[in-house]
Design a protein around this motif. Structure first.
Motif, PDB file in Angstrom:
ATOM      1  N   SER A  14      -1.641   9.260  -4.031  1.00  0.00           N
ATOM      2  CA  SER A  14      -1.282   8.738  -5.356  1.00  0.00           C
ATOM      3  C   SER A  14       0.143   9.136  -5.722  1.00  0.00           C
ATOM      4  CB  SER A  14      -2.272   9.268  -6.404  1.00  0.00           C
ATOM      5  OG  SER A  14      -1.931   8.790  -7.684  1.00  0.00           O
ATOM      6  N   HIS A  35       2.496   9.831  -3.605  1.00  0.00           N
ATOM      7  CA  HIS A  35       3.368   9.088  -2.687  1.00  0.00           C
ATOM      8  C   HIS A  35       3.588   7.667  -3.202  1.00  0.00           C
ATOM      9  CE1 HIS A  35       4.973   7.482   1.087  1.00  0.00           C
ATOM     10  NE2 HIS A  35       4.081   6.506   0.985  1.00  0.00           N
ATOM     11  N   VAL A  36       2.522   7.020  -3.658  1.00  0.00           N
ATOM     12  CA  VAL A  36       2.626   5.652  -4.176  1.00  0.00           C
ATOM     13  C   VAL A  36       3.537   5.613  -5.401  1.00  0.00           C
ATOM     14  CG1 VAL A  36       1.321   3.814  -5.325  1.00  0.00           C
ATOM     15  CG2 VAL A  36       0.404   4.883  -3.264  1.00  0.00           C
ATOM     16  N   ALA A  37       3.370   6.586  -6.304  1.00  0.00           N
ATOM     17  CA  ALA A  37       4.190   6.635  -7.508  1.00  0.00           C
ATOM     18  C   ALA A  37       5.656   6.885  -7.174  1.00  0.00           C
ATOM     19  CB  ALA A  37       3.663   7.723  -8.443  1.00  0.00           C
ATOM     20  N   ALA A  38       5.904   7.778  -6.222  1.00  0.00           N
ATOM     21  CA  ALA A  38       7.280   8.125  -5.863  1.00  0.00           C
ATOM     22  C   ALA A  38       8.031   6.951  -5.241  1.00  0.00           C
ATOM     23  CB  ALA A  38       7.278   9.309  -4.905  1.00  0.00           C
ATOM     24  N   HIS A  39       7.290   6.085  -4.546  1.00  0.00           N
ATOM     25  CA  HIS A  39       7.931   4.958  -3.859  1.00  0.00           C
ATOM     26  C   HIS A  39       7.767   3.641  -4.625  1.00  0.00           C
ATOM     27  CE1 HIS A  39       7.834   7.921  -0.613  1.00  0.00           C
ATOM     28  NE2 HIS A  39       8.766   7.217  -0.026  1.00  0.00           N
ATOM     29  N   GLY A  40       7.138   3.692  -5.768  1.00  0.00           N
ATOM     30  CA  GLY A  40       7.023   2.504  -6.602  1.00  0.00           C
ATOM     31  C   GLY A  40       6.222   1.376  -5.980  1.00  0.00           C
ATOM     32  N   LEU A  41       5.187   1.712  -5.238  1.00  0.00           N
ATOM     33  CA  LEU A  41       4.367   0.682  -4.598  1.00  0.00           C
ATOM     34  C   LEU A  41       3.429   0.051  -5.622  1.00  0.00           C
ATOM     35  CD1 LEU A  41       3.415   2.561  -1.281  1.00  0.00           C
ATOM     36  CD2 LEU A  41       5.394   1.101  -1.737  1.00  0.00           C
ATOM     37  N   THR A  42       3.373  -1.280  -5.623  1.00  0.00           N
ATOM     38  CA  THR A  42       2.521  -1.976  -6.597  1.00  0.00           C
ATOM     39  C   THR A  42       1.673  -3.085  -5.990  1.00  0.00           C
ATOM     40  OG1 THR A  42       4.351  -3.477  -7.137  1.00  0.00           O
ATOM     41  CG2 THR A  42       4.100  -1.492  -8.519  1.00  0.00           C
ATOM     42  N   GLU A  43       2.136  -3.697  -4.901  1.00  0.00           N
ATOM     43  CA  GLU A  43       1.432  -4.845  -4.323  1.00  0.00           C
ATOM     44  C   GLU A  43       0.440  -4.396  -3.256  1.00  0.00           C
ATOM     45  OE1 GLU A  43       1.703  -7.821  -5.578  1.00  0.00           O
ATOM     46  OE2 GLU A  43       3.153  -6.999  -7.000  1.00  0.00           O
ATOM     47  N   GLU A  49       1.603  -4.244   0.431  1.00  0.00           N
ATOM     48  CA  GLU A  49       2.771  -3.436   0.792  1.00  0.00           C
ATOM     49  C   GLU A  49       2.363  -2.344   1.774  1.00  0.00           C
ATOM     50  OE1 GLU A  49       5.985  -2.483  -2.235  1.00  0.00           O
ATOM     51  OE2 GLU A  49       4.267  -2.825  -3.559  1.00  0.00           O
TER      52      GLU A  49
END
Length: 369
Positions: free
Chosen positions: A248, A250-258, A261
């Motif tokens: 979680s 990691h996802v927030a730090a890299h701005g993953l949304t789709e 991805e």
């Protein structure tokens, strides 16, 4: 139609026509030898074992090219098969001329050349597959690769390496941006290609699961492709909340949304492949002083060993690892499960401790305060 006739020079000519109308003939000094040959041909036709004598003239290279074109292999499997097919010394020779001794000499030579026993076994397996296909196609009457002895493979308990707790801590501390990749291999048991192929939509943060639905194959940027997992490897892995917390963040730090991805990529945003992931692991290994025999795949072995040590049964471990059959799990990790002797010793120890504790309690009761 078959016949035997004696020529003017006294030689007996035996001939027959095959199902395609082509004539085949051989010459013998004695009539009984000619008759025996025709009888053998007739028997092979009746039993379905007949092979056109000219079929075996096709070279190994010619036959295997056509055979491989018919296979529905993944790119990785095709690459491994091609390497094996090209490694034999009889590439330009007719299939019918290859003898078992030649196949055994090739296996022995590959072993002496320093290839790992498992690699030689894999190459032999593809060569045997090709010869079996030639037999089925009636190109040769039998396979010269039957009964060939592959090199001995050391037992898993002698070769398999498992990371210690201290080593795991050191690896995680040194992993840097590669840490999420390491953690999905270590705490979810994913293979290198499976970890590289993860997408955001594969992670269910509420259910604490990771779906393995694809894998990355290839060693370079040019050869990197995304394919389906190995047969039987599609699975859902149940992981701890702690791993979800890491992913979680990691996802927030890299701005993953789709959902589609890639979950973990290189600093340049590319999918990890065998070489780039291997480079990261070598960096970690050098920073922590780990021995060279500890590979990225050691993380998966460590995951499996923890499941077994925690009391998980074979089927549970099989499903977590994505093995097609429980037998694969047992063949790989059977040495990690407690033996019958271990279970007997443990059960007796508990029984003995219960009896002795009960006896000491009774003695204290009799003795009074």
């Amino acid at each position: 139609m078959a016949s035997i006739k004696q020529r003017a020079d006294g030689v007996w000519r035996a001939r027959y026509r095959d199902a395609d109308g082509r004539e085949h003939a051989r010459h013998f000094k004695l009539k009984r030898d000619a008759q025996r040959w025709l009888d053998e041909v007739t028997t092979s036709v009746i039993t379905g074992q007949y092979v056109d004598p000219r079929a075996g003239e096709a070279t190994w290279g010619e036959f295997t090219r056509a055979w491989m074109d018919r296979q529905t292999w993944t790119a990785g499997t095709r690459e491994a098969a091609q390497t094996a097919i090209q490694s034999v010394p009889w590439k330009g020779e007719g299939l019918g001329t290859v003898r078992p001794s030649a196949v055994q000499s090739w296996v022995t030579g590959e072993t002496k050349r320093g290839l790992a026993p498992t690699t030689v076994r894999t190459r032999l397996n593809y060569v045997q597959m090709a010869f079996r296909a030639a037999v089925l196609d009636k190109v040769i009457p039998s396979s010269p690769a039957i009964g060939i002895k592959p090199p001995r493979v050391r037992k898993a308990e002698a070769t398999m390496k498992i990371l210690t707790v201290d080593q795991i801590r050191a690896v995680l501390d040194a992993a840097g941006d590669f840490r999420p990749f390491v953690e999905v291999c270590l705490f979810a048991g994913l293979r290198l290609g499976e970890a590289a192929g993860l997408q955001l939509g594969d992670v269910n943060f509420l259910a604490r699961t990771i779906d393995v639905r694809r894998q990355v194959q290839g060693s370079t940027i040019a050869t990197t492709t995304v394919v389906l997992p190995k047969y039987g490897s599609e699975r859902t892995v149940y992981v701890p909340s702690e791993l979800m917390t890491v992913l979680s963040a990691h996802v927030a730090a890299h701005g993953l949304t789709e959902p589609d991805e890639p979950l973990i990529t290189t600093p340049l945003g590319r999918l990890y492949n065998r070489n780039t992931a291997g480079e990261e692991w070598r960096r970690i290994r050098e920073a922590t002083g780990l021995p060279a025999e500890l590979t990225l795949h050691t993380l998966r072995h460590t995951f499996a060993s923890n499941l077994i040590a925690s009391g998980c049964d074979v089927v549970t471990v099989q499903r977590a690892l994505g093995h097609a059959q429980p037998s694969i799990t047992l063949n790989t990790y059977s040495h990690l499960w407690p033996s019958a002797e271990d279970r007997t010793r443990s059960a007796t120890a508990e029984f003995m401790a219960t009896i002795l504790d009960a006896g000491e309690s009774a003695e204290r009761s009799r003795s009074g305060p």
